[in-house]
Scaffold this motif. Structure first.
Motif, PDB file in Angstrom:
ATOM      1  N   ASP A 155      75.865  58.847 -32.791  1.00 39.04           N
ATOM      2  CA  ASP A 155      77.310  58.712 -32.896  1.00 39.04           C
ATOM      3  C   ASP A 155      77.943  58.380 -31.551  1.00 39.04           C
ATOM      4  OD1 ASP A 155      77.387  59.348 -35.643  1.00 39.04           O
ATOM      5  OD2 ASP A 155      77.340  61.484 -35.177  1.00 39.04           O
ATOM      6  N   PHE A 156      77.301  58.810 -30.459  1.00 43.14           N
ATOM      7  CA  PHE A 156      77.871  58.636 -29.127  1.00 43.14           C
ATOM      8  C   PHE A 156      76.738  58.569 -28.124  1.00 43.14           C
ATOM      9  CE2 PHE A 156      80.241  59.959 -25.330  1.00 43.14           C
ATOM     10  CZ  PHE A 156      81.416  59.226 -25.479  1.00 43.14           C
ATOM     11  N   ARG A 157      76.757  57.544 -27.280  1.00 44.38           N
ATOM     12  CA  ARG A 157      75.695  57.365 -26.290  1.00 44.38           C
ATOM     13  C   ARG A 157      76.285  57.439 -24.884  1.00 44.38           C
ATOM     14  NH1 ARG A 157      74.473  53.682 -30.484  1.00 44.38           N
ATOM     15  NH2 ARG A 157      76.008  52.325 -29.549  1.00 44.38           N
ATOM     16  N   ILE A 158      75.597  58.162 -24.016  1.00 39.97           N
ATOM     17  CA  ILE A 158      76.017  58.314 -22.621  1.00 39.97           C
ATOM     18  C   ILE A 158      74.906  57.767 -21.727  1.00 39.97           C
ATOM     19  CG2 ILE A 158      76.624  59.952 -20.792  1.00 39.97           C
ATOM     20  CD1 ILE A 158      77.545  61.869 -23.038  1.00 39.97           C
ATOM     21  N   PHE A 159      75.287  57.008 -20.735  1.00 42.33           N
ATOM     22  CA  PHE A 159      74.346  56.492 -19.744  1.00 42.33           C
ATOM     23  C   PHE A 159      74.685  57.146 -18.417  1.00 42.33           C
ATOM     24  CE2 PHE A 159      72.800  53.556 -16.536  1.00 42.33           C
ATOM     25  CZ  PHE A 159      71.565  53.180 -17.039  1.00 42.33           C
ATOM     26  N   CYS A 160      73.724  57.814 -17.802  1.00 39.82           N
ATOM     27  CA  CYS A 160      73.926  58.486 -16.518  1.00 39.82           C
ATOM     28  C   CYS A 160      73.298  57.657 -15.408  1.00 39.82           C
ATOM     29  CB  CYS A 160      73.314  59.881 -16.532  1.00 39.82           C
ATOM     30  SG  CYS A 160      74.027  60.964 -17.764  1.00 39.82           S
ATOM     31  N   GLU A 161      74.114  57.306 -14.423  1.00 42.75           N
ATOM     32  CA  GLU A 161      73.621  56.527 -13.291  1.00 42.75           C
ATOM     33  C   GLU A 161      73.310  57.453 -12.120  1.00 42.75           C
ATOM     34  OE1 GLU A 161      75.566  52.246 -13.238  1.00 42.75           O
ATOM     35  OE2 GLU A 161      77.064  53.818 -12.960  1.00 42.75           O
ATOM     36  N   VAL A 162      72.385  57.011 -11.297  1.00 46.76           N
ATOM     37  CA  VAL A 162      72.062  57.724 -10.074  1.00 46.76           C
ATOM     38  C   VAL A 162      71.741  56.663  -9.022  1.00 46.76           C
ATOM     39  CG1 VAL A 162      69.595  57.970 -10.616  1.00 46.76           C
ATOM     40  CG2 VAL A 162      70.685  59.602  -9.073  1.00 46.76           C
ATOM     41  N   SER A 163      72.092  56.935  -7.771  1.00 46.39           N
ATOM     42  CA  SER A 163      71.804  55.956  -6.720  1.00 46.39           C
ATOM     43  C   SER A 163      70.295  55.825  -6.542  1.00 46.39           C
ATOM     44  CB  SER A 163      72.442  56.385  -5.398  1.00 46.39           C
ATOM     45  OG  SER A 163      71.757  57.501  -4.857  1.00 46.39           O
ATOM     46  N   LYS A 164      69.882  54.690  -6.031  1.00 43.54           N
ATOM     47  CA  LYS A 164      68.458  54.448  -5.773  1.00 43.54           C
ATOM     48  C   LYS A 164      67.904  55.519  -4.829  1.00 43.54           C
ATOM     49  CE  LYS A 164      64.849  51.640  -5.881  1.00 43.54           C
ATOM     50  NZ  LYS A 164      64.090  51.436  -7.088  1.00 43.54           N
ATOM     51  N   GLU A 165      68.682  55.881  -3.824  1.00 44.71           N
ATOM     52  CA  GLU A 165      68.237  56.880  -2.854  1.00 44.71           C
ATOM     53  C   GLU A 165      68.023  58.234  -3.523  1.00 44.71           C
ATOM     54  OE1 GLU A 165      71.050  54.980  -2.438  1.00 44.71           O
ATOM     55  OE2 GLU A 165      70.110  53.527  -1.080  1.00 44.71           O
ATOM     56  N   GLU A 166      68.976  58.624  -4.366  1.00 46.45           N
ATOM     57  CA  GLU A 166      68.854  59.904  -5.063  1.00 46.45           C
ATOM     58  C   GLU A 166      67.687  59.875  -6.040  1.00 46.45           C
ATOM     59  OE1 GLU A 166      69.584  63.838  -6.080  1.00 46.45           O
ATOM     60  OE2 GLU A 166      70.357  62.680  -4.402  1.00 46.45           O
ATOM     61  N   GLN A 167      67.509  58.772  -6.732  1.00 45.55           N
ATOM     62  CA  GLN A 167      66.385  58.624  -7.664  1.00 45.55           C
ATOM     63  C   GLN A 167      65.063  58.836  -6.931  1.00 45.55           C
ATOM     64  OE1 GLN A 167      65.519  54.612  -9.017  1.00 45.55           O
ATOM     65  NE2 GLN A 167      64.962  55.383 -11.060  1.00 45.55           N
ATOM     66  N   LEU A 168      64.884  58.160  -5.815  1.00 50.23           N
ATOM     67  CA  LEU A 168      63.638  58.277  -5.057  1.00 50.23           C
ATOM     68  C   LEU A 168      63.457  59.683  -4.493  1.00 50.23           C
ATOM     69  CD1 LEU A 168      63.617  54.840  -3.210  1.00 50.23           C
ATOM     70  CD2 LEU A 168      62.428  55.492  -5.319  1.00 50.23           C
ATOM     71  N   SER A 169      64.539  60.298  -4.040  1.00 48.70           N
ATOM     72  CA  SER A 169      64.475  61.661  -3.525  1.00 48.70           C
ATOM     73  C   SER A 169      64.025  62.635  -4.614  1.00 48.70           C
ATOM     74  CB  SER A 169      65.840  62.067  -2.971  1.00 48.70           C
ATOM     75  OG  SER A 169      65.840  63.415  -2.586  1.00 48.70           O
TER      76      SER A 169
END
Length: 134
Positions: A80-94
């Protein structure tokens, strides 16, 4: 890709898939969402490469399903509802480094992140979401 079986899609287009058992997720989770008796599933443990103990979840009118590949078109229009969560490349790698260590970080950078990005782009996961959280 229309008309291709999932196993053929996986084999012919590996860049569009992550390390996900789509059939099991569909059978254990998606097809059981409306079951008033709840559902039972087994989480996959990457560290041991095994399925864990059965997890019993009571029925609820609100269900949150989390995961990068949970919005794959294979499952159809079931949310019914979709959420996409973004994260910076730096935070992802960390986060990967902290969770998996340096050796696995290299594999993520060279293998899993490019596959995930290809999947997001091909299926417009961010654009098809109702809400994008930075």
């Amino acid at each position: 890709y229309a008309g291709e079986k999932l196993s053929d899609l996986w084999k012919n287009h590996p860049e569009l898939f992550g390390n996900v058992d789509y059939e099991r997720f569909r059978d254990e989770i998606i097809e059981s969402l409306g079951d008033r008796e709840g559902l039972v599933y087994r989480a996959y443990d990457c560290s041991t490469q095994t399925l864990g103990k059965e997890i019993h979840v009571s029925w609820s009118p609100l269900v949150i399903i989390e995961g990068a590949y949970s919005q794959h078109p294979y499952f159809g229009d079931v949310y019914d509802f979709r959420i996409f969560c973004e994260v910076s490349k730096e935070e992802q790698l960390s986060r990967i480094r902290e969770r998996n260590g340096e050796v696995m970080l290299e594999r993520f950078v060279n293998e899993w992140i490019p596959k995930e990005n290809a999947y997001f782009e091909k299926y417009r996961i961010k654009e098809e979401s109702e809400l994008v959280l930075p």
